[in-house]
Scaffold this motif. Structure first.
Motif, PDB file in Angstrom:
ATOM      1  N   SER A 190       1.285  -4.727  -8.021  1.00 28.58           N
ATOM      2  CA  SER A 190       0.220  -4.362  -8.955  1.00 28.58           C
ATOM      3  C   SER A 190       0.556  -3.039  -9.628  1.00 28.58           C
ATOM      4  O   SER A 190       1.536  -2.368  -9.288  1.00 28.58           O
ATOM      5  CB  SER A 190      -1.100  -4.234  -8.199  1.00 28.58           C
ATOM      6  OG  SER A 190      -1.033  -3.168  -7.264  1.00 28.58           O
ATOM      7  N   ALA A 191      -0.265  -2.656 -10.595  1.00 22.19           N
ATOM      8  CA  ALA A 191      -0.045  -1.387 -11.294  1.00 22.19           C
ATOM      9  C   ALA A 191      -0.075  -0.205 -10.336  1.00 22.19           C
ATOM     10  O   ALA A 191       0.549   0.839 -10.596  1.00 22.19           O
ATOM     11  CB  ALA A 191      -1.097  -1.211 -12.387  1.00 22.19           C
ATOM     12  N   LEU A 192      -0.774  -0.354  -9.206  1.00 20.27           N
ATOM     13  CA  LEU A 192      -0.797   0.711  -8.196  1.00 20.27           C
ATOM     14  C   LEU A 192       0.602   1.083  -7.735  1.00 20.27           C
ATOM     15  O   LEU A 192       0.892   2.258  -7.468  1.00 20.27           O
ATOM     16  CB  LEU A 192      -1.602   0.249  -6.966  1.00 20.27           C
ATOM     17  CG  LEU A 192      -3.108   0.128  -7.055  1.00 20.27           C
ATOM     18  CD1 LEU A 192      -3.639  -0.504  -5.778  1.00 20.27           C
ATOM     19  CD2 LEU A 192      -3.736   1.489  -7.283  1.00 20.27           C
ATOM     20  N   ALA A 193       1.476   0.085  -7.627  1.00 12.14           N
ATOM     21  CA  ALA A 193       2.765   0.287  -6.974  1.00 12.14           C
ATOM     22  C   ALA A 193       3.635   1.307  -7.694  1.00 12.14           C
ATOM     23  O   ALA A 193       4.419   2.020  -7.060  1.00 12.14           O
ATOM     24  CB  ALA A 193       3.502  -1.051  -6.861  1.00 12.14           C
ATOM     25  N   GLN A 194       3.512   1.401  -9.003  1.00  9.19           N
ATOM     26  CA  GLN A 194       4.375   2.307  -9.758  1.00  9.19           C
ATOM     27  C   GLN A 194       3.888   3.749  -9.736  1.00  9.19           C
ATOM     28  O   GLN A 194       4.645   4.655 -10.091  1.00  9.19           O
ATOM     29  CB  GLN A 194       4.477   1.825 -11.209  1.00  9.19           C
ATOM     30  CG  GLN A 194       5.052   0.429 -11.355  1.00  9.19           C
ATOM     31  CD  GLN A 194       5.121  -0.008 -12.801  1.00  9.19           C
ATOM     32  OE1 GLN A 194       5.591   0.719 -13.663  1.00  9.19           O
ATOM     33  NE2 GLN A 194       4.629  -1.209 -13.069  1.00  9.19           N
ATOM     34  N   LEU A 243       6.052   2.496  -4.884  1.00  8.31           N
ATOM     35  CA  LEU A 243       5.956   1.509  -3.815  1.00  8.31           C
ATOM     36  C   LEU A 243       6.823   0.278  -4.068  1.00  8.31           C
ATOM     37  O   LEU A 243       6.681  -0.398  -5.091  1.00  8.31           O
ATOM     38  CB  LEU A 243       4.491   1.085  -3.676  1.00  8.31           C
ATOM     39  CG  LEU A 243       4.088   0.198  -2.515  1.00  8.31           C
ATOM     40  CD1 LEU A 243       4.323   0.905  -1.193  1.00  8.31           C
ATOM     41  CD2 LEU A 243       2.614  -0.184  -2.664  1.00  8.31           C
ATOM     42  N   THR A 244       7.704  -0.016  -3.120  1.00 12.63           N
ATOM     43  CA  THR A 244       8.366  -1.318  -3.095  1.00 12.63           C
ATOM     44  C   THR A 244       7.314  -2.387  -2.833  1.00 12.63           C
ATOM     45  O   THR A 244       6.427  -2.195  -1.994  1.00 12.63           O
ATOM     46  CB  THR A 244       9.445  -1.352  -2.003  1.00 12.63           C
ATOM     47  OG1 THR A 244      10.509  -0.479  -2.385  1.00 12.63           O
ATOM     48  CG2 THR A 244       9.988  -2.763  -1.789  1.00 12.63           C
ATOM     49  N   SER A 245       7.388  -3.513  -3.546  1.00  9.96           N
ATOM     50  CA  SER A 245       6.322  -4.508  -3.411  1.00  9.96           C
ATOM     51  C   SER A 245       6.844  -5.900  -3.735  1.00  9.96           C
ATOM     52  O   SER A 245       7.677  -6.071  -4.632  1.00  9.96           O
ATOM     53  CB  SER A 245       5.173  -4.159  -4.368  1.00  9.96           C
ATOM     54  OG  SER A 245       4.065  -5.005  -4.161  1.00  9.96           O
ATOM     55  N   ASP A 265      11.754   8.226   4.839  1.00 13.19           N
ATOM     56  CA  ASP A 265      12.694   8.671   5.880  1.00 13.19           C
ATOM     57  C   ASP A 265      12.199   8.368   7.279  1.00 13.19           C
ATOM     58  O   ASP A 265      12.952   7.883   8.126  1.00 13.19           O
ATOM     59  CB  ASP A 265      12.975  10.172   5.722  1.00 13.19           C
ATOM     60  CG  ASP A 265      13.706  10.481   4.432  1.00 13.19           C
ATOM     61  OD1 ASP A 265      14.418   9.579   3.953  1.00 13.19           O
ATOM     62  OD2 ASP A 265      13.552  11.591   3.909  1.00 13.19           O
ATOM     63  N   ASP A 266      10.913   8.650   7.550  1.00 12.79           N
ATOM     64  CA  ASP A 266      10.358   8.326   8.862  1.00 12.79           C
ATOM     65  C   ASP A 266       9.879   6.871   8.930  1.00 12.79           C
ATOM     66  O   ASP A 266      10.148   6.166   9.905  1.00 12.79           O
ATOM     67  CB  ASP A 266       9.192   9.260   9.193  1.00 12.79           C
ATOM     68  CG  ASP A 266       9.630  10.705   9.365  1.00 12.79           C
ATOM     69  OD1 ASP A 266      10.786  10.914   9.799  1.00 12.79           O
ATOM     70  OD2 ASP A 266       8.829  11.606   9.065  1.00 12.79           O
ATOM     71  N   VAL A 267       9.163   6.472   7.912  1.00 10.70           N
ATOM     72  CA  VAL A 267       8.614   5.108   7.858  1.00 10.70           C
ATOM     73  C   VAL A 267       8.765   4.581   6.435  1.00 10.70           C
ATOM     74  O   VAL A 267       8.282   5.206   5.483  1.00 10.70           O
ATOM     75  CB  VAL A 267       7.125   5.063   8.264  1.00 10.70           C
ATOM     76  CG1 VAL A 267       6.615   3.625   8.233  1.00 10.70           C
ATOM     77  CG2 VAL A 267       6.914   5.686   9.640  1.00 10.70           C
ATOM     78  N   ALA A 268       9.422   3.450   6.283  1.00 12.91           N
ATOM     79  CA  ALA A 268       9.517   2.787   4.981  1.00 12.91           C
ATOM     80  C   ALA A 268       8.309   1.878   4.804  1.00 12.91           C
ATOM     81  O   ALA A 268       7.850   1.245   5.752  1.00 12.91           O
ATOM     82  CB  ALA A 268      10.808   1.976   4.887  1.00 12.91           C
ATOM     83  N   ILE A 269       7.788   1.803   3.583  1.00 17.19           N
ATOM     84  CA  ILE A 269       6.573   1.042   3.305  1.00 17.19           C
ATOM     85  C   ILE A 269       6.848   0.035   2.185  1.00 17.19           C
ATOM     86  O   ILE A 269       7.366   0.397   1.130  1.00 17.19           O
ATOM     87  CB  ILE A 269       5.414   1.963   2.872  1.00 17.19           C
ATOM     88  CG1 ILE A 269       5.077   2.964   3.983  1.00 17.19           C
ATOM     89  CG2 ILE A 269       4.182   1.140   2.495  1.00 17.19           C
ATOM     90  CD1 ILE A 269       4.474   2.333   5.200  1.00 17.19           C
ATOM     91  N   ALA A 270       6.459  -1.218   2.429  1.00 16.57           N
ATOM     92  CA  ALA A 270       6.537  -2.254   1.395  1.00 16.57           C
ATOM     93  C   ALA A 270       5.175  -2.887   1.222  1.00 16.57           C
ATOM     94  O   ALA A 270       4.526  -3.266   2.204  1.00 16.57           O
ATOM     95  CB  ALA A 270       7.574  -3.310   1.768  1.00 16.57           C
ATOM     96  N   VAL A 301      11.982  -3.239  -5.841  1.00 16.07           N
ATOM     97  CA  VAL A 301      12.398  -2.167  -4.928  1.00 16.07           C
ATOM     98  C   VAL A 301      12.196  -0.821  -5.600  1.00 16.07           C
ATOM     99  O   VAL A 301      12.694  -0.571  -6.702  1.00 16.07           O
ATOM    100  CB  VAL A 301      13.875  -2.347  -4.531  1.00 16.07           C
ATOM    101  CG1 VAL A 301      14.332  -1.194  -3.635  1.00 16.07           C
ATOM    102  CG2 VAL A 301      14.069  -3.696  -3.817  1.00 16.07           C
ATOM    103  N   ARG A 302      11.449   0.056  -4.890  1.00 14.15           N
ATOM    104  CA  ARG A 302      11.205   1.406  -5.391  1.00 14.15           C
ATOM    105  C   ARG A 302      11.450   2.409  -4.269  1.00 14.15           C
ATOM    106  O   ARG A 302      11.987   2.072  -3.220  1.00 14.15           O
ATOM    107  CB  ARG A 302       9.781   1.500  -5.958  1.00 14.15           C
ATOM    108  CG  ARG A 302       9.532   0.541  -7.108  1.00 14.15           C
ATOM    109  CD  ARG A 302       8.158   0.793  -7.767  1.00 14.15           C
ATOM    110  NE  ARG A 302       7.933  -0.129  -8.878  1.00 14.15           N
ATOM    111  CZ  ARG A 302       7.316  -1.302  -8.771  1.00 14.15           C
ATOM    112  NH1 ARG A 302       6.834  -1.695  -7.570  1.00 14.15           N
ATOM    113  NH2 ARG A 302       7.166  -2.093  -9.791  1.00 14.15           N
ATOM    114  N   ALA A 303      11.009   3.638  -4.479  1.00 13.54           N
ATOM    115  CA  ALA A 303      11.404   4.740  -3.597  1.00 13.54           C
ATOM    116  C   ALA A 303      10.852   4.632  -2.195  1.00 13.54           C
ATOM    117  O   ALA A 303      11.411   5.220  -1.249  1.00 13.54           O
ATOM    118  CB  ALA A 303      10.977   6.079  -4.214  1.00 13.54           C
ATOM    119  N   SER A 304       9.753   3.879  -1.969  1.00 11.98           N
ATOM    120  CA  SER A 304       9.123   3.876  -0.650  1.00 11.98           C
ATOM    121  C   SER A 304       9.987   3.193   0.422  1.00 11.98           C
ATOM    122  O   SER A 304       9.677   3.291   1.611  1.00 11.98           O
ATOM    123  CB  SER A 304       7.753   3.177  -0.712  1.00 11.98           C
ATOM    124  OG  SER A 304       7.905   1.775  -0.956  1.00 11.98           O
TER     125      SER A 304
END
Length: 338
Positions: free
Chosen positions: A282-286, A292-294, A272-277, A332-335
């Motif tokens: 990598s497996a970290l993103a999930q 994490l969108t990546s 909401d304040d800052v979107a992060i991509a 595309v994910r929730a971040s």
């Protein structure tokens, strides 16, 4: 049979009901063996516990059945996942993979091409960071070689990559479509001489220009190193100094993890304040919060294309280098779901 002594090639051939030549072809990874025959021979190998003599194989065929995969960091999530894909693809052709870590050191990269793997492997898949293009051309000589990444490849060397400029433009366009207008780039690493980051920065800028937005150098964050902690420190400094940003394109998922931590500490919500991509998918993103969108390079396709090109070179293929660009996407994910 295996308990009576060392299992021989002839033992496997008799057990599978094929010739010794067919067993040799399977062991050495030759592609022309019929799948059913290959499966029967492999079943006999597994049942009897046959282990090929690599020294004898090299003397008889000039091959070891092994390749090297040389990369900067084996503990980087992207390189670890890529190594798994290379090993899986190589195994389907009967090859084993030796992992070589260079840590981005120029001397170590030179050694990969010059002498370190001499006599041990039949070819090398290599992602360099620092070695110069002409040095690659001079050093690899008759060594079958395929390059990965964004290094400038010699005209005689095969090269597999994604389009980093387009991928950066794609993920920036995604953030623009979410309504972000003050998008930052995390980040430019002090002392980084590789071209990968500059191409990602270029794609980020191209997307902003196409959207009619100004380019603000203050939104390109300088980072002191390559860790998540370094990225978090850069985001903290940016929050303290301004200007405000409502999204960040991060050079990899490790940087994105650091950004998430710094924003959480500052009481900023994502997205909401800052979107992060992030980058690399990598497996970290999930498993971050939010997920994490990546940017997602097709790591399996990178491995497959690189290995196929290497097999052709190991088989004697000559000619100019072939440059292959494999596909990418944005997971595309929730971040970034504003």
């Amino acid at each position: 049979m295996a308990g009576k002594g060392r299992v021989r090639l002839v033992d496997v051939a008799e057990h599978a009901g094929v010739s010794m030549k067919t067993v040799s072809n399977v062991v050495n990874g030759y592609a022309h063996v019929q799948p059913a025959t290959r499966a029967r021979v492999q079943a006999a190998i597994d049942e009897l516990g046959y282990r090929p003599n690599l020294t004898a194989r090299r003397l008889a065929t000039g091959r070891t059945g092994m390749i090297a995969l040389a990369m900067p960091e084996i503990d980087h999530p992207y390189f670890g996942e890529l190594a798994r894909h290379v090993a899986e693809v190589a195994a389907t052709q009967g090859y084993r993979v030796i992992i070589e870590q260079t840590l981005g050191d120029e001397a170590a990269e030179r050694a990969v091409l010059r002498d370190r793997e001499a006599g041990l492997v039949d070819g090398v898949i290599f992602q360099p960071m620092r070695i110069a293009t002409l040095d690659i051309a001079r050093l690899h000589r008759d060594l079958p070689l395929v390059l990965l990444g964004e290094v400038e490849a010699p005209v005689t060397t095969d090269h597999v990559m994604i389009d980093n400029v387009q991928a950066a433009a794609d993920v920036t366009a995604h953030l623009l479509a979410q309504g972000c207008t003050r998008i930052g780039f995390l980040g430019m690493v002090e002392g980084d001489i590789t071209v990968t980051n500059s191409r990602r920065l270029l794609g980020y800028q191209e997307a902003l220009v196409r959207a009619g937005l100004p380019l603000d150098p203050r939104r390109v964050l300088t980072v002191g190193g390559f860790t998540s902690g370094d990225a978090a420190a850069a985001v903290r400094a940016a929050i303290a100094e301004g200007p405000a940003f409502d999204a960040l394109v991060c050079r990899d998922d490790r940087f994105a993890v650091g950004a998430l931590a710094a924003l959480r500490e500052a009481g900023r919500t994502v997205p909401d304040d800052v979107a992060i991509a992030g980058w690399d998918d990598s497996a970290l993103a999930q498993w971050t919060w939010p997920a994490l969108t990546s940017v997602a390079p097709d790591k399996h396709e990178l491995a497959r294309v690189a290995f196929d090109l290497l097999v052709e070179r190991m088989g004697g293929a000559q000619g100019v280098g072939r440059h292959r660009v494999v596909r990418h996407s944005v997971s595309v994910r929730a971040s970034t779901a504003r």
